[in-house]
Design an enzyme around this catalytic site. Sequence first.
Site, PDB file in Angstrom:
ATOM      1  N   HIS A 260       0.795  -1.234   0.000  1.00 24.03           N
ATOM      2  CA  HIS A 260       0.000   0.000   0.000  1.00 24.03           C
ATOM      3  C   HIS A 260       0.827   1.283   0.000  1.00 24.03           C
ATOM      4  O   HIS A 260       0.558   2.219   0.761  1.00 24.03           O
ATOM      5  CB  HIS A 260      -0.972  -0.004   1.184  1.00 24.03           C
ATOM      6  CG  HIS A 260      -2.014  -1.087   1.105  1.00 24.03           C
ATOM      7  ND1 HIS A 260      -2.447  -1.627  -0.085  1.00 24.03           N
ATOM      8  CD2 HIS A 260      -2.716  -1.737   2.077  1.00 24.03           C
ATOM      9  CE1 HIS A 260      -3.374  -2.549   0.162  1.00 24.03           C
ATOM     10  NE2 HIS A 260      -3.550  -2.646   1.459  1.00 24.03           N
TER      11      HIS A 260
ATOM     12  N   HIS B 257      -9.584   1.917   0.587  1.00 21.87           N
ATOM     13  CA  HIS B 257      -9.516   0.743   1.461  1.00 21.87           C
ATOM     14  C   HIS B 257     -10.645   0.722   2.498  1.00 21.87           C
ATOM     15  O   HIS B 257     -10.413   0.401   3.667  1.00 21.87           O
ATOM     16  CB  HIS B 257      -8.148   0.709   2.143  1.00 21.87           C
ATOM     17  CG  HIS B 257      -7.663  -0.660   2.477  1.00 21.87           C
ATOM     18  ND1 HIS B 257      -8.290  -1.474   3.390  1.00 21.87           N
ATOM     19  CD2 HIS B 257      -6.622  -1.370   2.006  1.00 21.87           C
ATOM     20  CE1 HIS B 257      -7.640  -2.611   3.481  1.00 21.87           C
ATOM     21  NE2 HIS B 257      -6.622  -2.577   2.648  1.00 21.87           N
TER      22      HIS B 257
ATOM     23  N   GLU C  79     -11.374  -3.842  -2.900  1.00 18.84           N
ATOM     24  CA  GLU C  79     -10.433  -2.809  -3.349  1.00 18.84           C
ATOM     25  C   GLU C  79     -10.244  -2.960  -4.848  1.00 18.84           C
ATOM     26  O   GLU C  79      -9.610  -3.904  -5.305  1.00 18.84           O
ATOM     27  CB  GLU C  79      -9.086  -2.994  -2.634  1.00 18.84           C
ATOM     28  CG  GLU C  79      -9.183  -2.946  -1.128  1.00 18.84           C
ATOM     29  CD  GLU C  79      -8.052  -3.731  -0.460  1.00 18.84           C
ATOM     30  OE1 GLU C  79      -6.881  -3.417  -0.685  1.00 18.84           O
ATOM     31  OE2 GLU C  79      -8.361  -4.682   0.283  1.00 18.84           O
TER      32      GLU C  79
HETATM   33  C1  BGC Z   1      -4.293  -6.624   2.072  1.00 21.10           C
HETATM   34  C2  BGC Z   1      -4.268  -7.392   3.376  1.00 21.10           C
HETATM   35  C3  BGC Z   1      -3.926  -6.404   4.449  1.00 21.10           C
HETATM   36  C4  BGC Z   1      -4.958  -5.302   4.440  1.00 21.10           C
HETATM   37  C5  BGC Z   1      -4.716  -4.260   5.483  1.00 21.10           C
HETATM   38  C6  BGC Z   1      -5.353  -5.598   2.159  1.00 21.10           C
HETATM   39  O1  BGC Z   1      -5.414  -4.882   0.972  1.00 21.10           O
HETATM   40  O2  BGC Z   1      -4.471  -7.485   0.969  1.00 21.10           O
HETATM   41  O3  BGC Z   1      -3.331  -8.432   3.338  1.00 21.10           O
HETATM   42  O4  BGC Z   1      -3.870  -7.012   5.697  1.00 21.10           O
HETATM   43  O5  BGC Z   1      -4.998  -4.719   3.186  1.00 21.10           O
HETATM   44  O6  BGC Z   1      -3.437  -3.882   5.531  1.00 21.10           O
END
Ligand code: BGC
Length: 382
Positions: free
Chosen positions: A134, A208, A346
């Site tokens: 991210h 998210h 997402e």
């Molecule tokens: C990821 C997860 C992660 C979450 C929060 C998601 O987009 O795929 O593995 O734990 O985001 O960080």
Amino acid sequence: MKLRALAIAAFLFSTTLVSVGSGAAEAKSKMNVQPFGKTSDGQPVELYTLKNKNGVEAGIITYGGIVNFLKVPDHAGKFADVVLGYDGMDGYLQDKSYFGALIGRYGNRIAKGEYKLGGKTYNVPKNNGENSLHGGIHGFNSKLWTAHDVAGSDGHALELTYVSKAGEEGYPGTLSVKVVYTLTNSNELKIDYSATTDAETVVNLTNHSYFNLAGQGEGDILQHQLTLHADRYTPVDAGLIPIGELASVKGTPFDFQTATAMGARIAQDNDQLKLGKGYDHNWVLVAHEKGKLALAAEVYEPRSGRVLQVLTMEPGVQFYTGNFLDGTAHGKAGKVYNQRYGFCLETQHFPDSPNHPNFPSTVLKPGQHYHTTTVYKFSVKP
Ligand code: BGC
């Protein structure tokens, strides 16, 4: 006769003007803005409330462009906040779950925090085991965005802008980003993402939000019925990095082509489910066509009757069942978020695309305009 025609034309013209004027005035009703605490370096954060004619409300904060709340009606017209989050900045400053946040420059993972672009190797922070997640340690979710009320005929709209300097979190090129949240009168939260760069770079923006259509903090999401318009997904390794294959969902717990409870197969003896600790994978959307909005997913929550449809221009969607939520976060209104208390859809390009030439490209070059739209549309079934 001529005079009469002129008089009628003038009348029509003036009424048109009046109706356009009053319509615009209605659409342009000001958004409510309130202080929402401070960033760790003392900068003020604001909360903007977008509202539509049906009473639906979306609260967006300038820190991380986070969707702080989203209040939508159930089949009886009763409103509930259907996204997870915190009551104040303290929660967001300590957050590890990315509740409601804008994600960039690169949503999802980049293997070993490394990729090649134009013959050069770039290193980005490893903040998820040996991988980058991210956008790195200081991703767009932790930036203060500049906000403008840009309400239009479509409804309340909030424009957020952020300039990511060349080299920020290891990514080349100065990236100028604009995200517009629009709350339409059809109960849609529309997110338009755009970006330009002054040097070749990679971009994969998303939001998210964790949803619980029964209301935030109201138990787990396992009974939510999901339809995913995807016939393939990208299987992963132990670090949740795609192995490169686009595997068929047929005959697997990853087949959501017809509505199925999120929890119906989540505990099955399946290697991919074990690696993800549940669903934490990218699905390949069948209807994807560059630049066109297509239906990606539908979710129905039987108790409230709430329905969420997700439309996107993106080729993929990460369906994540809140596997890492562990009850330690102090959520809104004193709610505790245990494992599986929220799900994410997402919309995105595939994880680790910069290292997979067979995946749709995430490269953005100077002179190109990155633009992608995702719509979260709410309705009810009796
Ligand atoms: C990821 C997860 C992660 C979450 C929060 C998601 O987009 O795929 O593995 O734990 O985001 O960080």
